[in-house]
Design a protein around this motif. Sequence first.
Motif, PDB file in Angstrom:
ATOM      1  N   ARG A   1      44.459  32.806  41.657  1.00 51.26           N
ATOM      2  CA  ARG A   1      45.914  32.688  41.698  1.00 51.26           C
ATOM      3  C   ARG A   1      46.462  32.059  40.405  1.00 51.26           C
ATOM      4  NH1 ARG A   1      45.316  36.003  44.964  1.00 51.26           N
ATOM      5  NH2 ARG A   1      45.214  35.769  47.224  1.00 51.26           N
ATOM      6  N   GLU A   2      47.796  32.046  40.333  1.00 52.33           N
ATOM      7  CA  GLU A   2      48.502  31.402  39.215  1.00 52.33           C
ATOM      8  C   GLU A   2      48.051  31.967  37.867  1.00 52.33           C
ATOM      9  OE1 GLU A   2      51.028  29.065  39.828  1.00 52.33           O
ATOM     10  OE2 GLU A   2      50.669  29.775  41.868  1.00 52.33           O
ATOM     11  N   LEU A   3      48.002  33.279  37.788  1.00 51.71           N
ATOM     12  CA  LEU A   3      47.529  33.926  36.570  1.00 51.71           C
ATOM     13  C   LEU A   3      48.685  34.376  35.682  1.00 51.71           C
ATOM     14  CD1 LEU A   3      44.785  36.122  38.253  1.00 51.71           C
ATOM     15  CD2 LEU A   3      44.407  34.055  36.888  1.00 51.71           C
TER      16      LEU A   3
ATOM     17  N   LYS B   1      41.701  36.068  31.608  1.00 58.40           N
ATOM     18  CA  LYS B   1      40.518  36.836  31.977  1.00 58.40           C
ATOM     19  C   LYS B   1      39.911  36.237  33.233  1.00 58.40           C
ATOM     20  CE  LYS B   1      39.415  38.502  27.345  1.00 58.40           C
ATOM     21  NZ  LYS B   1      38.402  38.567  26.249  1.00 58.40           N
ATOM     22  N   VAL B   2      39.682  37.088  34.211  1.00 62.91           N
ATOM     23  CA  VAL B   2      39.093  36.671  35.485  1.00 62.91           C
ATOM     24  C   VAL B   2      37.699  37.270  35.587  1.00 62.91           C
ATOM     25  CG1 VAL B   2      39.229  36.880  38.001  1.00 62.91           C
ATOM     26  CG2 VAL B   2      41.290  36.414  36.676  1.00 62.91           C
ATOM     27  N   THR B   3      36.733  36.431  35.905  1.00 68.98           N
ATOM     28  CA  THR B   3      35.346  36.879  36.033  1.00 68.98           C
ATOM     29  C   THR B   3      34.924  36.828  37.497  1.00 68.98           C
ATOM     30  OG1 THR B   3      34.703  36.205  33.810  1.00 68.98           O
ATOM     31  CG2 THR B   3      32.942  36.367  35.445  1.00 68.98           C
ATOM     32  N   VAL B   4      34.274  37.891  37.921  1.00 71.27           N
ATOM     33  CA  VAL B   4      33.657  37.947  39.248  1.00 71.27           C
ATOM     34  C   VAL B   4      32.152  37.878  39.029  1.00 71.27           C
ATOM     35  CG1 VAL B   4      33.400  39.227  41.392  1.00 71.27           C
ATOM     36  CG2 VAL B   4      35.544  39.380  40.095  1.00 71.27           C
ATOM     37  N   GLU B   5      31.515  36.951  39.702  1.00 72.64           N
ATOM     38  CA  GLU B   5      30.075  36.752  39.531  1.00 72.64           C
ATOM     39  C   GLU B   5      29.372  36.871  40.871  1.00 72.64           C
ATOM     40  OE1 GLU B   5      26.934  33.383  37.796  1.00 72.64           O
ATOM     41  OE2 GLU B   5      29.101  33.101  37.590  1.00 72.64           O
TER      42      GLU B   5
ATOM     43  N   SER C   1      15.909  36.501  43.856  1.00 70.70           N
ATOM     44  CA  SER C   1      15.177  37.503  43.078  1.00 70.70           C
ATOM     45  C   SER C   1      14.735  38.694  43.918  1.00 70.70           C
ATOM     46  CB  SER C   1      13.955  36.860  42.411  1.00 70.70           C
ATOM     47  OG  SER C   1      13.093  36.292  43.405  1.00 70.70           O
ATOM     48  N   ASP C   2      14.516  38.480  45.215  1.00 72.28           N
ATOM     49  CA  ASP C   2      14.036  39.576  46.053  1.00 72.28           C
ATOM     50  C   ASP C   2      15.167  40.326  46.753  1.00 72.28           C
ATOM     51  OD1 ASP C   2      14.790  37.533  47.716  1.00 72.28           O
ATOM     52  OD2 ASP C   2      13.078  37.722  49.094  1.00 72.28           O
ATOM     53  N   SER C   3      16.412  40.041  46.397  1.00 73.59           N
ATOM     54  CA  SER C   3      17.543  40.714  47.029  1.00 73.59           C
ATOM     55  C   SER C   3      17.752  42.102  46.442  1.00 73.59           C
ATOM     56  CB  SER C   3      18.815  39.887  46.844  1.00 73.59           C
ATOM     57  OG  SER C   3      19.944  40.583  47.353  1.00 73.59           O
ATOM     58  N   PRO C   4      18.180  43.064  47.257  1.00 72.36           N
ATOM     59  CA  PRO C   4      18.494  44.392  46.719  1.00 72.36           C
ATOM     60  C   PRO C   4      19.849  44.408  45.999  1.00 72.36           C
ATOM     61  CG  PRO C   4      18.956  44.350  49.066  1.00 72.36           C
ATOM     62  CD  PRO C   4      18.323  43.020  48.735  1.00 72.36           C
ATOM     63  N   ILE C   5      20.595  43.298  46.096  1.00 74.95           N
ATOM     64  CA  ILE C   5      21.879  43.187  45.406  1.00 74.95           C
ATOM     65  C   ILE C   5      21.635  42.586  44.027  1.00 74.95           C
ATOM     66  CG2 ILE C   5      24.207  42.225  45.495  1.00 74.95           C
ATOM     67  CD1 ILE C   5      23.599  44.195  47.744  1.00 74.95           C
ATOM     68  N   LYS C   6      22.202  43.203  43.021  1.00 75.61           N
ATOM     69  CA  LYS C   6      21.986  42.772  41.645  1.00 75.61           C
ATOM     70  C   LYS C   6      22.834  41.539  41.318  1.00 75.61           C
ATOM     71  CE  LYS C   6      22.224  44.486  36.879  1.00 75.61           C
ATOM     72  NZ  LYS C   6      22.594  45.643  36.030  1.00 75.61           N
ATOM     73  N   SER C   7      22.227  40.547  40.706  1.00 75.57           N
ATOM     74  CA  SER C   7      22.986  39.419  40.168  1.00 75.57           C
ATOM     75  C   SER C   7      23.685  39.901  38.907  1.00 75.57           C
ATOM     76  CB  SER C   7      22.058  38.247  39.835  1.00 75.57           C
ATOM     77  OG  SER C   7      21.552  37.655  41.010  1.00 75.57           O
ATOM     78  N   THR C   8      25.015  39.798  38.900  1.00 74.81           N
ATOM     79  CA  THR C   8      25.764  40.374  37.785  1.00 74.81           C
ATOM     80  C   THR C   8      27.120  39.707  37.658  1.00 74.81           C
ATOM     81  OG1 THR C   8      26.538  42.464  36.837  1.00 74.81           O
ATOM     82  CG2 THR C   8      26.843  42.166  39.197  1.00 74.81           C
ATOM     83  N   THR C   9      27.795  39.953  36.554  1.00 73.43           N
ATOM     84  CA  THR C   9      29.167  39.484  36.362  1.00 73.43           C
ATOM     85  C   THR C   9      30.004  40.626  35.808  1.00 73.43           C
ATOM     86  OG1 THR C   9      28.727  38.718  34.111  1.00 73.43           O
ATOM     87  CG2 THR C   9      28.446  37.111  35.881  1.00 73.43           C
ATOM     88  N   LYS C  10      31.307  40.533  36.057  1.00 74.19           N
ATOM     89  CA  LYS C  10      32.229  41.521  35.515  1.00 74.19           C
ATOM     90  C   LYS C  10      33.542  40.798  35.233  1.00 74.19           C
ATOM     91  CE  LYS C  10      33.867  46.252  36.274  1.00 74.19           C
ATOM     92  NZ  LYS C  10      33.835  47.416  37.192  1.00 74.19           N
ATOM     93  N   THR C  11      34.098  41.023  34.064  1.00 76.11           N
ATOM     94  CA  THR C  11      35.315  40.328  33.649  1.00 76.11           C
ATOM     95  C   THR C  11      36.491  41.303  33.584  1.00 76.11           C
ATOM     96  OG1 THR C  11      34.056  38.688  32.398  1.00 76.11           O
ATOM     97  CG2 THR C  11      36.373  38.926  31.841  1.00 76.11           C
ATOM     98  N   PHE C  12      37.632  40.849  34.058  1.00 82.58           N
ATOM     99  CA  PHE C  12      38.836  41.671  34.114  1.00 82.58           C
ATOM    100  C   PHE C  12      39.948  40.973  33.326  1.00 82.58           C
ATOM    101  CE2 PHE C  12      36.301  42.215  37.859  1.00 82.58           C
ATOM    102  CZ  PHE C  12      36.285  43.572  38.093  1.00 82.58           C
ATOM    103  N   LYS C  13      40.634  41.717  32.479  1.00 84.09           N
ATOM    104  CA  LYS C  13      41.761  41.166  31.725  1.00 84.09           C
ATOM    105  C   LYS C  13      43.039  41.375  32.529  1.00 84.09           C
ATOM    106  CE  LYS C  13      43.992  41.050  27.202  1.00 84.09           C
ATOM    107  NZ  LYS C  13      43.995  41.564  25.813  1.00 84.09           N
ATOM    108  N   ILE C  14      43.801  40.304  32.697  1.00 84.60           N
ATOM    109  CA  ILE C  14      45.023  40.365  33.480  1.00 84.60           C
ATOM    110  C   ILE C  14      46.152  40.924  32.624  1.00 84.60           C
ATOM    111  CG2 ILE C  14      46.689  39.039  34.825  1.00 84.60           C
ATOM    112  CD1 ILE C  14      43.853  39.218  36.033  1.00 84.60           C
ATOM    113  N   LYS C  15      46.791  41.959  33.108  1.00 80.32           N
ATOM    114  CA  LYS C  15      47.916  42.568  32.395  1.00 80.32           C
ATOM    115  C   LYS C  15      48.831  43.246  33.413  1.00 80.32           C
ATOM    116  CE  LYS C  15      45.131  46.680  31.381  1.00 80.32           C
ATOM    117  NZ  LYS C  15      44.607  47.567  30.320  1.00 80.32           N
TER     118      LYS C  15
END
Length: 392
Positions: free
Chosen positions: A155-157, A162-166, A171-185
């Motif tokens: 909130r309050e953007l 830039k907002v990052t989702v992490e 290690s044994d999870s089928p879900i990948k550890s990852t990040t993705k950044t979004f620019k607010i516009k």
Amino acid sequence: MNFSQINFKDKRILVGGAVAIAVTGGLLFWGTHRKVNVLTGDDFKYTITGYNKRGDFDIDELKLAKRIATVIAEKDKVPETVTTKILDDYSSSDIIDGDNAKDYLENNSSSLTADDRDKVAKFIQDIQGVSVYTYNNNDKKSTEETSQYFDTDERELKNGDKVTVEVKTPSDSPIKSTTKTFKIKGLKQPQTVKLSSLYKHLSLYTSGIEGTTFQKAKVKFANKPKYLHSHYASNPKLVKDTKLKNGQVVQVNTKAWAKYLNNQFDNKHFVVDKPLSFKVSGLASKKQLDYSQVIKEANRYIKDSYLDTEIAKGGPTAIYADYNEVDNDYRISLYYPLSKESIHPEDYKYLEIAAYGFKLKGNQFVASKNAGESHYYEEKISNDTKNYIRIK
């Protein structure tokens, strides 16, 4: 067999077979150990909405939770019918923290095979290991939580943030550890509103006795602009609101009020362009208080309840007023000296008549519908009167 004796055609067959076996093995390994990036694909949806400096970033958390759960259920070989039941919910938190699966396991344990119960139990363990963090890069949140975390909004953007989702997983999870950044516009600019445009709608309301703490002074809307009707808009506060006197000029805390309004409205930005002050009037003068009605009611009460010889002549020698802020009325204590013929012991010197429920209208105390009296015999004037106003 001597490999050198095999003709060229046979060699190609052997090499082709070896490659096929290697590829097949690799595909099986990848299919078993592949990691899924849940921040991509059609099931990952997000929105950027609102106004600049009040913008919102929101992930469709239900879609995300269901995708995570589906991937883990496939890896743990949970039967599709069971997975469907577990995901049949509108609560993302109940899915992602495994509560739905726990409930299903508890309610259907007898109808499941031991193998399926183990698969659901493994699913619960695996999904509880997945955490999602969403944070503004300007003030990154801690992602070192020891327990599961599922945060999908910010909130309050403002434009340019830039907002990052992490996503963090074991290690044994089928879900990948990852990040993705979004620019607010694309956030809209709020309308600038001069605070002075509201001043004509405000008035100062006062009641009580001037120069004392027994008073109220508040700035209120005499009428509200239309756009304020749909919001709870608190009234502005005075810088000083006690011990005021008629004719005194008091300032409004416009800076604090603008800040409050800006927290209430996303589409407007209030700016302080002019100061605001009011001249105090309407407070009762302590020297001119009219308590004749209080005396009249107290005398009536004494006449109905006591012998003429009980009270000394001359009326009350001391009168004190105590303010009840909740009901905005007064309790008046009148002290009548006892006569020498009083039937009470010598230790008692006063009859206190407490007249309560009196309103102050102008300079006059007037009995309200809740007015009444009570009486007490006193050895001396009560110490409590130190907190009252002596009006006689």
